[in-house]
Design a protein around this motif. Structure first.
Motif, PDB file in Angstrom:
ATOM      1  N   UNK A 168      -9.618   8.350  -3.657  1.00 11.40           N
ATOM      2  CA  UNK A 168      -8.898   8.051  -2.441  1.00 11.40           C
ATOM      3  C   UNK A 168      -9.426   8.688  -1.346  1.00 11.40           C
ATOM      4  N   UNK A 169      -8.958   8.633  -0.099  1.00 10.88           N
ATOM      5  CA  UNK A 169      -9.419   9.189   1.159  1.00 10.88           C
ATOM      6  C   UNK A 169      -8.292  10.252   1.650  1.00 10.88           C
ATOM      7  N   UNK A 170      -8.779  11.381   2.075  1.00 11.20           N
ATOM      8  CA  UNK A 170      -7.925  12.484   2.788  1.00 11.20           C
ATOM      9  C   UNK A 170      -8.336  12.651   4.142  1.00 11.20           C
ATOM     10  N   UNK A 209      -4.774   8.705   1.288  1.00 12.51           N
ATOM     11  CA  UNK A 209      -4.554   7.274   0.948  1.00 12.51           C
ATOM     12  C   UNK A 209      -4.932   6.864  -0.336  1.00 12.51           C
ATOM     13  N   UNK A 210      -4.338   6.760  -1.227  1.00 17.39           N
ATOM     14  CA  UNK A 210      -5.073   6.475  -2.712  1.00 17.39           C
ATOM     15  C   UNK A 210      -5.493   5.089  -2.642  1.00 17.39           C
ATOM     16  N   UNK A 256       0.928  -1.263  -0.140  1.00 15.75           N
ATOM     17  CA  UNK A 256       0.192  -0.009  -0.071  1.00 15.75           C
ATOM     18  C   UNK A 256       0.912   1.201  -0.038  1.00 15.75           C
ATOM     19  N   UNK A 257       0.528   2.166  -0.853  1.00 13.37           N
ATOM     20  CA  UNK A 257       1.307   3.438  -0.906  1.00 13.37           C
ATOM     21  C   UNK A 257       0.298   4.613  -0.452  1.00 13.37           C
ATOM     22  N   UNK A 258       0.853   5.375   0.713  1.00 10.29           N
ATOM     23  CA  UNK A 258       0.125   6.430   1.134  1.00 10.29           C
ATOM     24  C   UNK A 258       1.024   7.787   1.326  1.00 10.29           C
ATOM     25  N   UNK A 259       0.503   8.848   1.384  1.00 10.92           N
ATOM     26  CA  UNK A 259       1.273  10.223   1.498  1.00 10.92           C
ATOM     27  C   UNK A 259       0.881  10.860   2.994  1.00 10.92           C
ATOM     28  N   UNK A 260       1.824  11.333   3.580  1.00  6.13           N
ATOM     29  CA  UNK A 260       1.499  11.679   4.871  1.00  6.13           C
ATOM     30  C   UNK A 260       2.555  12.889   5.126  1.00  6.13           C
TER      31      UNK A 260
END
Length: 310
Positions: free
Chosen positions: A249-251, A236-237, A220-224
């Motif tokens: 995705x979810x923000x 969270x794509x 899983x790839x996500x950005x934070x």
């Protein structure tokens, strides 16, 4: 409230937006430009021959961090360039582009370059950017100005009781930690961009990039982007796409004015809960679909078009 290191996300988006307008070149060698403005960079006894916007944005320029300086500085610096006095005489930690070192001061240097390149103050650049995107509560955290509903910050004393945090003047770090905003403004901002990600360096332009191995074997790839547990932007794509091929995705955006609150863990729990509902197809009632403006060209675009604001 003061959004601390979330300020880097805003500064990064401002910089790339200026690049897309042709006002700056992200690959430009800034060394001669800095010398012409009486800023001399050095690494040990050697002068630096190259430094770029990209390196400053992704913490690979070698600029020192706040660890060796007074983090809770109460000194006011009238201009961005004055604020560079906090660190500008320090040697670079490594040759630009060769390593990674997270630094707020790198963004201070970046903001000074943006001022010189544009002919505008960083405050005016920020105002232009937030006005364009409709972010009415996002501005510099100026101590002297009256800012409606600005919150107080709390921490625990040695006796375990809450107390007011020490006064901090952020004029030496506007671009990297001195902006105030609201969760709603930042959520709206996130719906207006695609994240730039230097995946091999795990830090993009303003946000960290994470890869986690899930129980079923998928990565899983996500950005934070977060600060001391008290502020977090989590993107969270999701692999699935909406009709028309648009990503989804979810923000989750959460702030706390107490350093004792771990909102990062809670943000992950909230995102996981919504992810389960989306996977189960039960998200129609709650999901808000947004057509994103693609004014920020990403190396690894995230799936932010369909988001939930919690």
């Amino acid at each position: 409230m003061r959004i601390a290191s979330i300020s880097k996300l805003i500064t990064a988006l401002m910089t790339v937006n200026l690049a897309q307008k042709g006002n700056v070149d992200l690959n430009e060698n800034l060394v001669e430009f800095l010398k012409s403005n009486e800023i001399q960079l050095a690494m040990g006894d050697q002068e630096v021959d190259c430094m770029t916007f990209k390196q400053l944005l992704s913490h690979t320029a070698g600029v020192t961090d706040e660890g060796s300086h007074e983090v809770f500085s109460s000194r006011n610096y009238p201009t961005v360039k004055d604020g560079l006095q906090m660190f500008i005489n320090d040697k670079l930690l490594f040759k630009p582009g060769s390593e990674y070192n997270y630094t707020t001061f790198g963004y201070s240097l970046l903001s000074n370059i943006l001022e010189k390149s544009s002919g505008k103050s960083f405050e005016q650049l920020l105002s232009d950017f937030t006005s364009k995107l409709g972010l009415p509560h996002t501005r510099l955290d100026s101590f002297e100005e009256i800012i409606l509903n600005r919150c107080q910050y709390y921490c625990k004393g040695d006796n375990g009781k809450l107390k007011n945090c020490p006064y901090v003047d952020d004029s030496c770090r506007w671009a990297g930690g001195g902006i105030v905003s609201t969760a709603q403004d930042i959520a709206n901002l996130v719906t207006e961009f695609e994240t730039q990600a230097e995946l091999k360096l795990h830090y993009g332009y303003g946000m960290r990039v994470f890869h986690e191995q899930e129980s079923h074997g998928k990565t899983a790839q996500y950005f934070k982007l977060s600060h001391n547990g008290g502020a977090v932007v989590l993107v969270l794509p999701l692999g699935k796409h909406m009709s028309g091929g648009k990503p989804r995705g979810i923000t989750v955006v959460m702030f706390s004015n107490s350093l004792e609150r771990d909102v990062i863990r809670l943000a992950h729990e909230i995102a996981a809960s919504f992810e389960e509902q989306i996977e189960d197809g039960e998200n129609t009632k709650y999901e808000k679909r947004v057509a994103f403006k693609k004014f920020l060209l990403g190396l690894a675009p995230t799936a932010n078009v369909s988001s939930r604001h919690v």
